[in-house]
Scaffold this motif. Structure first.
Motif, mmCIF file in Angstrom:
data_model
loop_
_atom_site.group_PDB
_atom_site.id
_atom_site.type_symbol
_atom_site.label_atom_id
_atom_site.label_comp_id
_atom_site.label_asym_id
_atom_site.label_seq_id
_atom_site.Cartn_x
_atom_site.Cartn_y
_atom_site.Cartn_z
ATOM 1 N N VAL A 240 0.767 -1.189 -0.129
ATOM 2 C CA VAL A 240 -0.133 0.010 -0.041
ATOM 3 C C VAL A 240 0.960 1.170 0.075
ATOM 4 C CG1 VAL A 240 -1.804 1.281 1.396
ATOM 5 C CG2 VAL A 240 -1.830 -1.104 1.300
ATOM 6 N N VAL A 241 0.619 2.006 -1.160
ATOM 7 C CA VAL A 241 1.356 3.409 -1.070
ATOM 8 C C VAL A 241 0.228 4.346 -0.478
ATOM 9 C CG1 VAL A 241 2.532 5.125 -2.487
ATOM 10 C CG2 VAL A 241 2.840 2.618 -2.935
ATOM 11 N N ALA A 242 0.420 5.165 0.619
ATOM 12 C CA ALA A 242 -0.352 5.885 1.101
ATOM 13 C C ALA A 242 0.024 7.139 1.652
ATOM 14 C CB ALA A 242 -1.205 5.199 2.066
ATOM 15 N N ASP A 243 -0.576 8.502 1.623
ATOM 16 C CA ASP A 243 -0.066 9.503 2.150
ATOM 17 C C ASP A 243 -0.809 9.828 3.615
ATOM 18 O OD1 ASP A 243 -2.684 10.493 1.372
ATOM 19 O OD2 ASP A 243 -1.980 11.202 -0.287
ATOM 20 N N ALA A 244 -0.727 10.971 4.118
ATOM 21 C CA ALA A 244 -1.218 11.228 5.443
ATOM 22 C C ALA A 244 -2.607 11.543 5.366
ATOM 23 C CB ALA A 244 -0.410 12.111 6.295
ATOM 24 N N LYS A 245 -3.292 11.795 4.004
ATOM 25 C CA LYS A 245 -4.463 12.161 4.171
ATOM 26 C C LYS A 245 -5.509 10.958 4.204
ATOM 27 C CE LYS A 245 -4.105 14.923 0.441
ATOM 28 N NZ LYS A 245 -4.684 15.850 -0.467
ATOM 29 N N ASN A 246 -5.215 9.897 4.423
ATOM 30 C CA ASN A 246 -5.837 8.470 4.433
ATOM 31 C C ASN A 246 -6.288 8.416 6.017
ATOM 32 O OD1 ASN A 246 -5.855 6.802 1.902
ATOM 33 N ND2 ASN A 246 -3.578 7.502 2.057
ATOM 34 N N ASP A 247 -7.481 7.868 6.103
ATOM 35 C CA ASP A 247 -7.812 7.455 7.472
ATOM 36 C C ASP A 247 -7.017 6.081 7.787
ATOM 37 O OD1 ASP A 247 -9.016 5.912 9.570
ATOM 38 O OD2 ASP A 247 -10.861 6.551 8.736
ATOM 39 N N PRO A 248 -6.265 6.060 9.018
ATOM 40 C CA PRO A 248 -5.169 5.198 9.192
ATOM 41 C C PRO A 248 -5.942 3.715 9.432
ATOM 42 C CG PRO A 248 -4.802 7.064 10.739
ATOM 43 C CD PRO A 248 -6.106 7.336 9.688
ATOM 44 N N TRP A 250 -8.457 2.671 7.726
ATOM 45 C CA TRP A 250 -8.845 1.896 6.424
ATOM 46 C C TRP A 250 -7.427 1.160 5.935
ATOM 47 C CZ3 TRP A 250 -11.823 5.885 2.619
ATOM 48 C CH2 TRP A 250 -13.042 6.316 3.566
ATOM 49 N N ILE A 251 -6.322 2.000 6.347
ATOM 50 C CA ILE A 251 -5.138 1.586 5.623
ATOM 51 C C ILE A 251 -4.731 0.278 6.441
ATOM 52 C CG2 ILE A 251 -2.549 1.950 4.958
ATOM 53 C CD1 ILE A 251 -4.663 3.344 3.292
ATOM 54 N N ALA A 252 -4.914 0.350 7.788
ATOM 55 C CA ALA A 252 -4.477 -0.636 8.652
ATOM 56 C C ALA A 252 -5.643 -1.907 8.074
ATOM 57 C CB ALA A 252 -4.934 -0.358 10.024
ATOM 58 N N ALA A 253 -6.781 -1.720 7.980
ATOM 59 C CA ALA A 253 -7.794 -3.032 7.696
ATOM 60 C C ALA A 253 -7.111 -3.722 6.029
ATOM 61 C CB ALA A 253 -8.951 -2.257 7.528
ATOM 62 N N ASP A 254 -6.776 -2.661 5.259
ATOM 63 C CA ASP A 254 -6.319 -3.105 3.974
ATOM 64 C C ASP A 254 -5.079 -3.956 4.232
ATOM 65 O OD1 ASP A 254 -8.345 -1.484 3.212
ATOM 66 O OD2 ASP A 254 -6.880 0.019 2.208
ATOM 67 N N PHE A 276 1.927 9.443 10.246
ATOM 68 C CA PHE A 276 0.865 8.449 9.827
ATOM 69 C C PHE A 276 1.291 6.973 10.057
ATOM 70 C CE2 PHE A 276 -0.864 6.075 5.794
ATOM 71 C CZ PHE A 276 -2.397 6.440 6.311
ATOM 72 N N ALA A 277 2.385 6.648 9.731
ATOM 73 C CA ALA A 277 2.822 5.399 9.960
ATOM 74 C C ALA A 277 2.830 4.931 11.297
ATOM 75 C CB ALA A 277 4.556 5.402 9.539
ATOM 76 N N ASP A 278 2.985 6.023 12.116
ATOM 77 C CA ASP A 278 2.774 5.435 13.702
ATOM 78 C C ASP A 278 1.395 5.131 13.822
ATOM 79 O OD1 ASP A 278 5.199 5.834 14.217
ATOM 80 O OD2 ASP A 278 5.064 8.029 15.009
ATOM 81 N N ALA A 279 0.395 5.913 13.246
ATOM 82 C CA ALA A 279 -1.082 5.713 13.311
ATOM 83 C C ALA A 279 -1.430 4.440 12.780
ATOM 84 C CB ALA A 279 -1.688 6.811 12.634
ATOM 85 N N VAL A 280 -1.083 4.213 11.527
ATOM 86 C CA VAL A 280 -1.357 3.090 10.929
ATOM 87 C C VAL A 280 -0.880 1.702 11.768
ATOM 88 C CG1 VAL A 280 -1.042 1.512 9.141
ATOM 89 C CG2 VAL A 280 -1.533 3.864 8.837
ATOM 90 N N SER A 281 0.199 1.986 12.421
ATOM 91 C CA SER A 281 0.626 0.654 13.079
ATOM 92 C C SER A 281 -0.081 0.630 14.372
ATOM 93 C CB SER A 281 2.322 0.973 13.556
ATOM 94 O OG SER A 281 2.970 0.159 14.354
ATOM 95 N N ALA A 282 -0.378 1.673 14.936
ATOM 96 C CA ALA A 282 -1.356 1.525 16.159
ATOM 97 C C ALA A 282 -2.787 0.937 16.050
ATOM 98 C CB ALA A 282 -1.275 3.156 16.812
ATOM 99 N N ALA A 283 -3.316 1.578 14.552
ATOM 100 C CA ALA A 283 -4.601 0.913 14.218
ATOM 101 C C ALA A 283 -4.549 -0.442 14.102
ATOM 102 C CB ALA A 283 -5.088 1.601 13.095
#
Lengths: 431, 431
Positions: A240-248, A250-254, A276-283
């Motif tokens: 997944v290539v994602a910028d910070a405008k994504n909901d973490p 959503w990307i975590a679920a993906d 954002f990386a931290d947020a996805v990791s936490a999610a």
């Protein structure tokens, strides 16, 4: 999970390790599989029956070798209506997408008067392998069977193991919806051998496709050339290539939708934003606990997950190309700008509202895709896997006079006089 | 050579034997090849050098690892002009035929608002194997290299053994004409391993094609999945369907053009006229003696040749389909009437003035074709072997609302909650 930063001095080495990590077991199954295939070639049904007894725990004579259409019909009738509608929607959309893949024949006459063409035809028969037990997926039935039927395969065979004799009703319903013609209650390497070589009961097929465990994959590799096969498949992966405008979330679920498949699956996030990386990791850590598949997802994410921080998202593209991932999401505002920079990927999911899972089921493109960096050279399953092309030529005396002398010259240079003679005799008559 | 008559009582059994005769050696080369590949993976250039010394009788450090473009240019300049023109005609016609194979991309938005597409791209690099020594055929260079270049392969590598260091000038000239980028003076399983896995000197390629002996064929089979390969190839074969209106000499030469390739080659004539069968048989015996390739042609015709008498030529079609031959000539007045009855053949040559040999060299279609009954499921080499397809999808919130719920239903039914969640989270936001 590992975190890498493309700006770190050791990044090149660490990323190389990520690219080259072998998640594919190389189990010592080749010899066992060779033995099983040989036994089925020698003893046919008796061998198939014995292996089924041993591995699946039922006697085919008692449980029945075949699953009849009536049983599939009953499974379909028993489906909850919403699920049936979902399967039918998936079937229709997969069929619509794959119909566009049907290749056109050609038949042209050129300036030299040579008529040249190509004619595509479906193979006469194909066999699809459908795993039993936990990983019994009706979506895989559709993704393998629908392209075969769109291609025009007249005899579509399904083999599926039924541990202790139990078949998965969803799989049977999907087989009915997809138009499978013939179902055998067998699995493992013995099933691949049976449909590749044929037995007393089971006629051989021309092409074998479908997912399976290491034994099934090795068996397909061993019968490759006796029949056509779709590909050598390995563990699934998503980038997944994602910028910070994504909901973490959503990307975590993906990312987790890949991790939950298997402990050997791999999920990798590229982002240009450390927070954002931290947020996805936490999610991810939060979401995993809620999943019925948490043990698998946790094992996969811990062992094979990665988050790669890049200075800007364009810098991710060459890294993604080295991974040549099976699935790639571009969760950014203008994915069409980045897509041309992606040279190697099985399937690409463009934009923020295109989760990979929608492609697994109902969007239409095939979910059987090249894994393990094979998108460098391989493509997803398509109608072409169930078809073959016959080239053809027609010359008259004049056309042969135009190009035949060059053939004679080349045949003589290659030291093949009968080749030369077969052309020269006709040229002499024309002259 | 055997003669069969479809009206004889024992014909079914005898024809079965002909269909099932295994001309493909199953030599015990798999273990040797595995050892060679493993050695090249471990020791890289050193292993390649040692095997080349052992099998080809020259030291790569002395003879040179690479053959430079200047050497190919010199070989081309040294060609007799007629031969050069023949190679260039062949190159141009092969290119023209293969350009028509280039697949179209697709990018459509359907009624549900789902954008779906497929994008084709060439692989980054491909390697073609070209045998050395007796069977060094410039036509094979063209047939493998031209489709790769038409596909758009940027780095086209050729490997070819040079026994005692000697390269075949015709092969080098053909490489130059075809646009090969990089040539290595190596052969055998070690060459396949080197280009599949890469060594210190040699970068790995993505696809490996080209003919070779049993070791090369087994090596390609073993690296299949690490790289793409064209096919598992076996001995060559031709089937000719001919009525009594043909010149027996022409048909004899056509049959011998296959027999002269290799003792394992096979040539089969179907005819409805016993006297014509006798005439062809006699013509073969006469012609063989005149061929420089007579020993090979005699061995092949004696061991594998066949003449099958059928009550009428239409009766030959189902028999031909069982053989699924690599090459099929329909030497009759109206071949277009019979062609639709032929379901399985690699390439078909229509009419009395289309000898198979013209297709081997200059007509345009590829001469790399499925052998050993594989035309049931496989196709000749094409630009598709040097390309891969990436499917893609793009949904907005509305499109996801249309088809996403079905994906959620299927994911839940399959017990994959993160799949469901990746879609459901987005649906919730839209709602």
């Amino acid at each position: 999970m590992i975190r890498l930063n493309a700006s770190d001095p050791g990044f090149g080495h660490a990323f190389n390790e990520l690219v080259n990590a072998r998640r594919e077991a190389e189990p010592q199954v080749a010899r066992d599989v060779r033995m099983i295939i040989e036994a089925v070639r020698q003893d046919g049904d008796n061998a198939v029956q014995a292996f089924t007894d041993k591995f699946d725990g039922h006697d085919l004579d008692a449980s029945g070798w075949r699953i009849e259409q009536a049983e599939c019909e009953a499974a379909l009738d028993g489906l909850e209506p919403g699920l049936r509608a979902a399967l039918e929607l998936a079937r229709d959309r997969i069929a619509a997408y794959h119909e566009k893949q049907c290749p056109a024949d050609s038949d042209d006459t050129d300036d030299a008067g040579v008529r040249l063409g190509a004619r595509w035809r479906a193979v006469d028969s194909a066999g699809i392998y459908v795993p039993g037990g936990r990983a019994a997926y009706p979506s895989s039935v559709l993704m393998n069977a629908v392209p075969a039927k769109v291609a025009g395969v007249r005899r579509l065979v399904m083999v599926t193991p039924t541990p202790k004799g139990e078949a998965n009703p969803l799989v049977l319903a999907a087989a009915r919806i997809a138009g499978v013609d013939e179902i055998w209650r067998i699995g493992g390497a013995q099933a691949i051998a049976a449909i590749a070589y044929g037995t007393e009961r089971i006629d051989a097929v021309d092409v074998v496709t479908g997912p399976g465990n290491a034994w099934v994959a090795e068996a397909k590799r061993q019968v490759y050339g006796v029949v056509g096969i779709d590909m050598v498949a390995g563990p699934s992966e998503i980038v997944v290539v994602a910028d910070a405008k994504n909901d973490p979330d959503w990307i975590a679920a993906d990312l987790l939708s890949q991790s939950e498949h298997d402990p050997t699956s791999q999920s990798i996030l590229f982002t240009d934003d450390a927070a954002f990386a931290d947020a996805v990791s936490a999610a991810i850590d939060l979401q995993i606990g809620t999943l019925a598949t948490k043990d698998v997802a946790r094992a996969s994410w811990d062992a094979n997950g990665a988050i790669v921080l890049v200075p800007d998202l364009a810098a991710a593209c060459p890294l993604v190309n080295r991974l040549a991932p099976e699935h790639l999401e571009l969760a950014i505002d203008d994915p069409d700008q980045m897509f041309p920079l992606i040279h190697h990927a099985g399937s690409v999911f463009l934009g923020r509202h295109t989760p990979e899972a929608v492609g697994d089921y109902v969007a239409g493109p095939n979910h059987v895709l090249p894994t393990g960096r094979r998108a460098r050279f391989a493509s997803g399953l398509s109608v072409l896997d169930f078809m073959k092309r016959t080239s053809f030529l027609a010359l008259d005396g004049e056309a042969l006079a135009a190009i035949g002398p060059a053939a004679v010259a080349l045949a003589e240079a290659e030291g093949l006089p009968a080749h030369a003679k077969s052309v020269a005799l006709r040229l002499a008559r024309a002259g």
